[in-house]
Design an enzyme around this catalytic site. Structure first.
Site, short mmCIF file in Angstrom:
data_model
loop_
_atom_site.label_atom_id
_atom_site.label_comp_id
_atom_site.label_asym_id
_atom_site.label_seq_id
_atom_site.Cartn_x
_atom_site.Cartn_y
_atom_site.Cartn_z
N SER A 38 3.13 1.15 -3.49
CA SER A 38 3.49 0.32 -2.34
C SER A 38 4.65 -0.61 -2.69
CB SER A 38 2.25 -0.44 -1.86
OG SER A 38 2.43 -0.93 -0.55
N ASP A 150 -0.10 4.71 2.00
CA ASP A 150 -0.03 3.71 0.93
C ASP A 150 -0.87 4.09 -0.29
OD1 ASP A 150 -0.50 1.19 -0.57
OD2 ASP A 150 0.49 0.25 1.14
#
Length: 255
Positions: A38, A150
């Site tokens: 991320s 993510d």
């Protein structure tokens, strides 16, 4: 001796990693390999490409960068792939892992198999987007017929790619949990739930680090607190400097 550095996700909280990198450089500790997920993968990519920590902070500080990479929740609530890709091309014109000066591993979550997948070669930008695609807020990113979201959903401290590759591993996690949360609006509840979920999946990873770092002050910041970039950077920097003796001692013990 090879030093590995794993950087967690966390939205704006990931800016703390830039402060960590600045402190490590001043302490003469230069990572040989990085891994990230991320926002941690984005910080790591800039560093591995050759940008200095304060250059990265200056880039992250710009409102346009924040708006395109982590847009506020709109009617659609979906990340604009085209605009974001163009923005990254400005900073990574080759758009290839091979253009990085330091090896980088990026983790994203495969919706098909329900597990973390590590990327190390090939096209860079779409992997960074996939690793940062927070579910519900952003569209999954499709890479070779597979949808990814993510990486922090299943592995928010991607230490495993560094095990066996490095002699010494530092884990930088920027998601300390506040212990006095008051229920707020939909986004607040979603952020809180996500934070609790990703903190649960890092527990097995902590013991794989020779030094694990998590500034407790980060509990006071939220995913979209980008206007506080300088303050977050300073916290990451100061916390790492406080741990300098431990860092040097641990490294000097390695073969």
């Amino acid at each position: 001796m090879k030093i590995g550095l794993a950087l967690s996700g966390g939205g704006a909280r990931g800016i703390a990693h830039i402060g960590v990198l600045q402190a490590l450089e001043e302490l003469g500790i230069k990572p040989d390999v990085l891994s990230g997920t991320s926002s941690g993968s984005i910080v790591a990519a800039f560093y591995c490409y050759g940008y200095k920590p304060k250059e990265i902070l200056a880039i992250f500080r710009t409102a346009r960068f924040f708006k395109l990479v982590w847009p506020a929740l709109s009617v659609s609530g979906l990340l604009n792939m085209k605009k974001t890709g163009k923005l990254f091309l400005k900073y990574f014109p080759e758009n290839d892992f091979e253009a990085l000066r330091i090896p980088l591993y990026v983790t994203a979550t495969s919706l098909r198999i329900g597990k973390a997948v590590v990327f190390h070669h090939g096209t860079l930008i779409e992997v960074l987007l996939a690793s940062s695609a927070i579910p519900v807020l952003f569209h999954p990113v499709r890479i070779e017929e597979t949808d990814y979201v993510d990486g922090g959903i299943v592995d928010n401290l991607p230490v495993d790619p560094l095990i066996g590759t490095c002699d010494y591993v530092i884990g930088s996690h920027s998601n300390a949990v506040h212990d006095n949360y008051k229920t707020g609006n939909f986004r607040s509840v979603m952020e809180r739930s996500l934070l609790l979920a990703i903190n649960g999946n890092i527990m097995p990873q902590i013991n794989k680090c020779h030094v694990f770092m998590e500034p407790p002050e980060m509990k006071n910041f939220r995913v979209f607190d980008f206007s506080k970039a300088d303050e977050i950077f300073d916290i990451g920097y100061a916390y790492t400097m406080q741990r300098k003796n431990e860092l040097h001692l641990a490294i000097n013990k390695r073969p």
